[in-house]
Design a protein around this motif. Structure first.
Motif, PDB file in Angstrom:
ATOM      1  N   VAL A  48       0.861  -1.222  -0.116  1.00 48.40           N
ATOM      2  CA  VAL A  48      -0.160   0.066  -0.029  1.00 48.40           C
ATOM      3  C   VAL A  48       0.749   1.202  -0.024  1.00 48.40           C
ATOM      4  O   VAL A  48       1.874   1.211   0.815  1.00 48.40           O
ATOM      5  N   LEU A  49       0.894   2.137  -1.067  1.00 48.55           N
ATOM      6  CA  LEU A  49       1.080   3.479  -0.975  1.00 48.55           C
ATOM      7  C   LEU A  49       0.100   4.408  -0.967  1.00 48.55           C
ATOM      8  O   LEU A  49      -1.062   4.341  -1.318  1.00 48.55           O
ATOM      9  N   ILE A  50       0.252   5.434   0.041  1.00 51.04           N
ATOM     10  CA  ILE A  50      -0.428   6.576   0.274  1.00 51.04           C
ATOM     11  C   ILE A  50       0.159   7.637   0.054  1.00 51.04           C
ATOM     12  O   ILE A  50       1.153   7.946   0.642  1.00 51.04           O
ATOM     13  N   GLY A  51      -0.553   8.680  -0.907  1.00 49.23           N
ATOM     14  CA  GLY A  51      -0.141   9.995  -1.482  1.00 49.23           C
ATOM     15  C   GLY A  51      -0.370  10.993  -0.351  1.00 49.23           C
ATOM     16  O   GLY A  51      -1.601  11.045  -0.012  1.00 49.23           O
ATOM     17  N   ALA A  52       0.534  11.852   0.126  1.00 49.27           N
ATOM     18  CA  ALA A  52       0.226  12.439   1.191  1.00 49.27           C
ATOM     19  C   ALA A  52       1.014  14.147   1.147  1.00 49.27           C
ATOM     20  O   ALA A  52       2.087  13.819   1.179  1.00 49.27           O
ATOM     21  N   MET A  72      -3.012  13.730   6.487  1.00 51.35           N
ATOM     22  CA  MET A  72      -2.608  12.733   5.825  1.00 51.35           C
ATOM     23  C   MET A  72      -1.470  12.262   5.827  1.00 51.35           C
ATOM     24  O   MET A  72      -1.133  10.973   5.620  1.00 51.35           O
ATOM     25  N   LEU A  73      -0.442  12.650   6.332  1.00 56.14           N
ATOM     26  CA  LEU A  73       0.965  12.349   6.373  1.00 56.14           C
ATOM     27  C   LEU A  73       1.032  11.344   7.490  1.00 56.14           C
ATOM     28  O   LEU A  73       1.613  10.445   7.363  1.00 56.14           O
ATOM     29  N   ARG A  74       0.508  11.851   8.599  1.00 54.94           N
ATOM     30  CA  ARG A  74       0.205  10.936   9.790  1.00 54.94           C
ATOM     31  C   ARG A  74      -0.481   9.612   9.602  1.00 54.94           C
ATOM     32  O   ARG A  74      -0.193   8.506   9.930  1.00 54.94           O
ATOM     33  N   LEU A  75      -1.571   9.728   8.802  1.00 58.47           N
ATOM     34  CA  LEU A  75      -2.246   8.518   8.394  1.00 58.47           C
ATOM     35  C   LEU A  75      -1.573   7.550   7.345  1.00 58.47           C
ATOM     36  O   LEU A  75      -1.271   6.383   7.715  1.00 58.47           O
ATOM     37  N   ALA A  76      -0.708   8.316   6.349  1.00 54.86           N
ATOM     38  CA  ALA A  76       0.193   7.472   5.811  1.00 54.86           C
ATOM     39  C   ALA A  76       1.299   6.683   6.444  1.00 54.86           C
ATOM     40  O   ALA A  76       1.539   5.641   6.444  1.00 54.86           O
ATOM     41  N   GLY A  77       1.686   7.491   7.590  1.00 53.69           N
ATOM     42  CA  GLY A  77       2.785   7.060   8.439  1.00 53.69           C
ATOM     43  C   GLY A  77       2.195   5.710   9.347  1.00 53.69           C
ATOM     44  O   GLY A  77       3.092   4.813   9.673  1.00 53.69           O
ATOM     45  N   ARG A  78       1.124   5.641   9.547  1.00 51.26           N
ATOM     46  CA  ARG A  78       0.379   4.542  10.246  1.00 51.26           C
ATOM     47  C   ARG A  78      -0.029   3.282   9.474  1.00 51.26           C
ATOM     48  O   ARG A  78       0.154   2.375   9.856  1.00 51.26           O
ATOM     49  N   GLU A  79      -0.416   3.726   8.026  1.00 49.96           N
ATOM     50  CA  GLU A  79      -1.005   2.585   7.703  1.00 49.96           C
ATOM     51  C   GLU A  79      -0.242   2.015   6.242  1.00 49.96           C
ATOM     52  O   GLU A  79      -0.511   1.066   5.820  1.00 49.96           O
ATOM     53  N   LEU A  85       6.899  14.149  10.047  1.00 49.16           N
ATOM     54  CA  LEU A  85       5.505  13.748  10.418  1.00 49.16           C
ATOM     55  C   LEU A  85       5.049  12.173  10.036  1.00 49.16           C
ATOM     56  O   LEU A  85       4.412  11.494  10.892  1.00 49.16           O
ATOM     57  N   VAL A  86       5.579  11.641   8.927  1.00 48.00           N
ATOM     58  CA  VAL A  86       5.510  10.552   8.625  1.00 48.00           C
ATOM     59  C   VAL A  86       5.920   9.471   9.775  1.00 48.00           C
ATOM     60  O   VAL A  86       5.721   8.534   9.982  1.00 48.00           O
ATOM     61  N   GLN A  87       7.219   9.671   9.815  1.00 50.69           N
ATOM     62  CA  GLN A  87       8.159   8.805  10.791  1.00 50.69           C
ATOM     63  C   GLN A  87       7.850   9.059  12.173  1.00 50.69           C
ATOM     64  O   GLN A  87       8.145   8.176  13.029  1.00 50.69           O
ATOM     65  N   SER A  88       6.831  10.205  12.662  1.00 52.46           N
ATOM     66  CA  SER A  88       6.455  10.321  13.982  1.00 52.46           C
ATOM     67  C   SER A  88       5.659   8.963  14.398  1.00 52.46           C
ATOM     68  O   SER A  88       5.646   8.947  15.547  1.00 52.46           O
ATOM     69  N   GLU A  89       4.920   8.420  13.373  1.00 51.81           N
ATOM     70  CA  GLU A  89       4.316   7.114  13.642  1.00 51.81           C
ATOM     71  C   GLU A  89       5.054   5.942  14.217  1.00 51.81           C
ATOM     72  O   GLU A  89       4.488   4.866  14.583  1.00 51.81           O
ATOM     73  N   THR A  94       4.631   2.613   1.718  1.00 56.88           N
ATOM     74  CA  THR A  94       5.105   3.508   0.968  1.00 56.88           C
ATOM     75  C   THR A  94       4.139   4.861   1.282  1.00 56.88           C
ATOM     76  O   THR A  94       3.209   4.953   1.119  1.00 56.88           O
ATOM     77  N   VAL A  95       5.099   5.917   1.557  1.00 60.16           N
ATOM     78  CA  VAL A  95       4.266   7.421   1.505  1.00 60.16           C
ATOM     79  C   VAL A  95       5.089   8.095   0.391  1.00 60.16           C
ATOM     80  O   VAL A  95       6.031   8.544   0.075  1.00 60.16           O
ATOM     81  N   GLY A  96       4.015   8.580  -0.585  1.00 59.78           N
ATOM     82  CA  GLY A  96       4.361   9.380  -1.827  1.00 59.78           C
ATOM     83  C   GLY A  96       4.137  10.859  -1.233  1.00 59.78           C
ATOM     84  O   GLY A  96       3.276  11.443  -0.922  1.00 59.78           O
ATOM     85  N   ILE A  97       5.281  11.736  -1.232  1.00 59.62           N
ATOM     86  CA  ILE A  97       5.398  13.027  -0.354  1.00 59.62           C
ATOM     87  C   ILE A  97       4.868  14.129  -1.580  1.00 59.62           C
ATOM     88  O   ILE A  97       5.187  13.985  -2.756  1.00 59.62           O
TER      89      ILE A  97
END
Length: 310
Positions: free
Chosen positions: A167-171, A176-183, A217-221, A186-189
């Motif tokens: 799963v990739l989440i674009g944020a 959105m960045l925190r959601l992506a970090g949790r779930e 913010l992504v890594q804070s999760e 891959t996070v598309g910045i």
């Protein structure tokens, strides 16, 4: 720190035949993925084929290349329907499908289709529920779910998948960045989506300081998440001249070259300089999955060959 991966965003491919040709060539050049956007209006990216069907064709035409969405707008498909389509594509591709998701942002598209364009917080909460539902469905459970936006009463996904799609989440915004970090895997910045249904044009959104804040913010999760961006690559003898040319083409003037040099998604200059930039940005920002447009993927191939998997 993850190894480098490279993707091709097939945004100029207006037919299934062109998607397949791009995928085959990307595989030959050593790219890891071919990706499709999810839009049904011509602006701002041009006319495109339906992403999941286009990716099915690309998967059949290749043997190693992964196929993915960048990204599906959550509001365009109910998660129960999407889970079935994604599982089918995962089975068809032999486990090579990567599911990219977003909350949806293009107001003009919603309105053209007669869909309600809810405020951002509502769309993000709906995506959050959809991701939870998708993960339960991929796990092969009989799903019963009662959320604010979705209710499911006894659905089991078919076909079963041995391994759920990555799963990739674009944020781009904090929530959105925190959601992506949790779930996400891959996070598309991204630059943040605005309430008016556009993407922010603020240059500061594209500079290193802003990018670093988003990664934090992504890594804070507290999870190990791959960081990705759509990037521009231009191999040229003189990095400064390439940056000036890029700035002038976008109406910023030659003085914008310094700002271009501070954009993590811009890789301009000779090959050794671009390779050094990639290593530096991975070390500083975690950026390891680089996606280029199909308009420049041939020219960027030397970078792929120099860095992929390293």
């Amino acid at each position: 720190m993850g190894a480098f991966r490279f993707g091709v965003l097939a945004e100029a491919a207006g037919s299934v035949e062109e998607v397949v040709a791009t995928a085959r060539r990307a595989e030959e050049l050593g790219y890891d993925t071919v990706l499709l956007r999810d839009h049904f209006v011509a602006e701002p990216y041009g006319e495109q084929v339906a992403p999941l069907i286009g990716l099915a064709a690309a998967a059949v035409a290749t043997s190693r290349l992964k196929v993915g969405t960048l990204v599906l707008a959550n509001d365009y498909r109910h998660p129960v329907v999407l889970a079935k389509e994604a599982a089918t594509l995962q089975q068809l591709s032999g486990g090579r499908f990567e599911l990219g998701l977003g909350a949806g942002w293009l107001r003009d598209e919603y309105e053209a289709a007669g869909m309600a364009f809810d405020r951002g917080g509502v769309r993000v909460r709906r995506l959050e529920e959809a991701v939870a539902l998708l993960k339960e469905l991929f796990a092969g459970k009989e799903v019963r779910f009662a959320g604010e936006h979705y209710r499911v009463d006894g659905v089991t996904n078919h076909p079963p998948v041995e391994r759920a799609p990555r799963v990739l989440i674009g944020a781009g915004s904090p929530r959105m960045l925190r959601l992506a970090g949790r779930e996400a895997d891959t996070v598309g910045i991204l630059a943040k989506a605005l309430p008016d249904g556009t993407i922010s044009g603020d240059m500061n959104e594209r500079l290193t300081a802003s990018y670093a804040t988003k990664v934090e913010l992504v890594q804070s999760e507290g999870r190990d998440v791959e960081i990705s961006s759509v990037v521009s690559v231009e191999l040229a003898d003189d990095p400064r001249a390439a940056a000036e040319r890029y700035a002038i083409e976008r109406g910023w003037g030659a003085g914008g070259a310094e700002l271009v040099a501070d954009m993590p998604a811009k890789f301009l200059g000779p090959l050794d300089h671009v390779v050094e930039l990639a290593h530096r940005r991975r070390e500083r920002l975690g950026l390891s999955y680089l996606v280029v447009s199909d308009r420049e993927f041939e020219a960027a191939a030397p970078v792929v060959q120099a860095l992929s998997g390293r």
